[in-house]
Every structure is written in C-alpha cells, then in structure tokens.
Design a protein around this motif. Structure first.
Motif, short mmCIF file in Angstrom:
data_model
loop_
_atom_site.label_atom_id
_atom_site.label_comp_id
_atom_site.label_asym_id
_atom_site.label_seq_id
_atom_site.Cartn_x
_atom_site.Cartn_y
_atom_site.Cartn_z
N VAL A 74 0.83 -1.20 0.00
CA VAL A 74 0.00 0.00 0.00
C VAL A 74 0.86 1.25 0.00
N GLY A 75 1.92 1.25 0.78
CA GLY A 75 2.81 2.41 0.81
C GLY A 75 3.48 2.65 -0.52
N GLY A 76 3.94 1.58 -1.16
CA GLY A 76 4.61 1.72 -2.46
C GLY A 76 3.68 2.24 -3.54
N VAL A 77 2.49 1.68 -3.60
CA VAL A 77 1.54 2.08 -4.64
C VAL A 77 1.04 3.51 -4.41
N SER A 78 0.65 3.84 -3.19
CA SER A 78 0.15 5.19 -2.96
C SER A 78 1.28 6.22 -3.05
N GLY A 79 2.48 5.85 -2.71
CA GLY A 79 3.62 6.76 -2.90
C GLY A 79 3.89 7.01 -4.37
N ALA A 80 3.79 5.97 -5.18
CA ALA A 80 3.98 6.12 -6.62
C ALA A 80 2.91 7.02 -7.22
N ILE A 81 1.68 6.83 -6.79
CA ILE A 81 0.57 7.64 -7.33
C ILE A 81 0.77 9.11 -6.99
N LEU A 82 1.09 9.42 -5.73
CA LEU A 82 1.24 10.83 -5.36
C LEU A 82 2.46 11.45 -6.02
N ALA A 83 3.54 10.71 -6.17
CA ALA A 83 4.73 11.26 -6.82
C ALA A 83 4.47 11.60 -8.28
N VAL A 84 3.73 10.74 -8.98
CA VAL A 84 3.42 11.01 -10.39
C VAL A 84 2.43 12.17 -10.50
N ILE A 85 1.45 12.25 -9.61
CA ILE A 85 0.52 13.38 -9.64
C ILE A 85 1.26 14.68 -9.39
N ALA A 86 2.16 14.69 -8.42
CA ALA A 86 2.94 15.90 -8.15
C ALA A 86 3.84 16.25 -9.34
N GLY A 87 4.43 15.23 -9.97
CA GLY A 87 5.24 15.48 -11.15
C GLY A 87 4.44 16.03 -12.30
N LEU A 88 3.21 15.55 -12.48
CA LEU A 88 2.34 16.08 -13.53
C LEU A 88 1.93 17.52 -13.26
N LEU A 89 1.73 17.86 -11.99
CA LEU A 89 1.36 19.24 -11.67
C LEU A 89 2.51 20.20 -11.92
N VAL A 90 3.71 19.78 -11.63
CA VAL A 90 4.87 20.64 -11.82
C VAL A 90 5.33 20.66 -13.27
N ASN A 91 5.32 19.51 -13.93
CA ASN A 91 5.76 19.38 -15.32
C ASN A 91 4.60 18.85 -16.16
N PRO A 92 3.66 19.70 -16.57
CA PRO A 92 2.50 19.20 -17.30
C PRO A 92 2.87 18.66 -18.68
N ILE A 93 1.99 17.81 -19.21
CA ILE A 93 2.19 17.22 -20.53
C ILE A 93 1.96 18.31 -21.59
N GLU A 94 2.88 18.40 -22.51
CA GLU A 94 2.75 19.38 -23.59
C GLU A 94 2.38 18.65 -24.86
N TYR A 95 1.40 19.18 -25.57
CA TYR A 95 0.96 18.57 -26.82
C TYR A 95 1.56 19.27 -28.00
#
Length: 95
Positions: A74-95
């Motif tokens: 649970v810690g690994g999965v939820s940590g991965a989810i929050l890290a990717v969400i934070a990364g997406l907020l800081v570095n959004p996907i550019e089209y």
C-alpha cells in the motif's frame, strides 16, 4: 516498538521507494529528493487511510507477515501515485 510506529515506518520507506522508481519510469519527476519526499508522504497518507478501512493491516498488536506485506504494498503504490501526480502538476504534458 509500537505496531503503529512500525507500520508508519514501513509505509514511509516503501512510499519513498515507490515514488522514486515510478516517477523515474514515467518521466514525471521532481528530482531525486522531490520524488522520494512526495512518495513518502503519499505512502503514509495512503497507508493510514487503508488501515482505517481494513483493520487487518494495522497488525492488531502482533507482528505478522500479512500486515508487513500489506503495508509495504500500500505504501509503495500510494507513494507512486502521489509522486506522479505531483510530477504532472509541476511538469504538465505538452501537446
């Protein structure tokens, strides 16, 4: 040591590892320290939320392998989810 402290330590460590690895794999990274910190926070939050929903993960006063593996997963999965969400907020996907 109390079961609460052991569970929280497992969630923090596995969340940091999950956040670091998965953010690197997806490319939505905050840097090494940022990925580990956001993963640890996500691991702790997700682990505590799931422990309130599934009391068997709390360990019930004993130290058993089911609660250890559950907290690590649970810690690994939820940590991965929050890290990717934070990364997406800081570095959004550019089209």
């Amino acid at each position: 040591m109390s079961a609460i402290i052991i569970n929280l330590a497992l969630q923090l460590v596995s969340g940091a590892a999950g956040g670091f690895v998965f953010a690197r794999l997806t490319g939505f990274t905050l840097g090494r320290i940022g990925d580990a910190v956001s993963g640890a926070i996500g691991g702790a939050i997700g682990g505590q939320l799931l422990q309130s929903l599934i009391p068997a993960l709390a360990g019930g006063g004993g130290f058993d392998i089911v609660s250890v593996l559950g907290n690590l997963a649970v810690g690994g999965v939820s940590g991965a989810i929050l890290a990717v969400i934070a990364g997406l907020l800081v570095n959004p996907i550019e089209y």
